[in-house]
Write an enzyme that holds these catalytic residues in place. Sequence first.
Site, mmCIF file in Angstrom:
data_model
loop_
_atom_site.group_PDB
_atom_site.id
_atom_site.type_symbol
_atom_site.label_atom_id
_atom_site.label_comp_id
_atom_site.label_asym_id
_atom_site.label_seq_id
_atom_site.Cartn_x
_atom_site.Cartn_y
_atom_site.Cartn_z
ATOM 1 N N TYR A 232 0.842 -1.199 0.000
ATOM 2 C CA TYR A 232 0.000 0.000 0.000
ATOM 3 C C TYR A 232 0.878 1.251 0.000
ATOM 4 C CZ TYR A 232 -3.455 3.449 1.482
ATOM 5 O OH TYR A 232 -4.258 4.564 1.554
ATOM 6 N N HIS B 208 1.616 4.219 -3.032
ATOM 7 C CA HIS B 208 1.438 5.659 -2.815
ATOM 8 C C HIS B 208 2.747 6.423 -3.004
ATOM 9 C CE1 HIS B 208 -2.566 4.637 -1.436
ATOM 10 N NE2 HIS B 208 -2.842 5.921 -1.573
ATOM 11 N N TYR C 200 -3.720 16.581 1.484
ATOM 12 C CA TYR C 200 -4.243 15.205 1.530
ATOM 13 C C TYR C 200 -3.216 14.344 2.245
ATOM 14 C CZ TYR C 200 -6.851 11.140 -0.255
ATOM 15 O OH TYR C 200 -7.605 10.007 -0.385
ATOM 16 N N TRP D 71 -7.445 3.860 -10.402
ATOM 17 C CA TRP D 71 -6.703 3.802 -9.136
ATOM 18 C C TRP D 71 -7.444 2.902 -8.133
ATOM 19 C CZ3 TRP D 71 -1.932 5.013 -7.612
ATOM 20 C CH2 TRP D 71 -1.663 5.035 -6.243
#
Length: 104
Positions: A18, A22, A41, A75
Amino acid sequence: MERYAWKARVREGMLAEYIRRHDAIWPEMTAMLNEAGIHNYTIWNVGDELFGYYECEDLQHACRVQAQSEVNRKWDEYMKDVMVMERDPQTGAQPQLRQVFLHE
């Protein structure tokens, strides 16, 4: 500035993947976030839980851009083997967390 928060779960054993995905976020994904007016964000993790937060000028616009974005759909498809995210059946977006405290 409006605030938006979401939560999700990382699949067992998939946290490193993960994070890797990113770290290599697609330029077209960040372009879509910019188009949506999304700033600051950030995503946090504890155990298998994820907590995301962002700020935007117009939350309805941000949600609409994301919902209509082909790159966002790609995505989501790319990420579904490493995470589980709840979706609101009416909007298709993550259920928005309710703010219960703010200190500025």
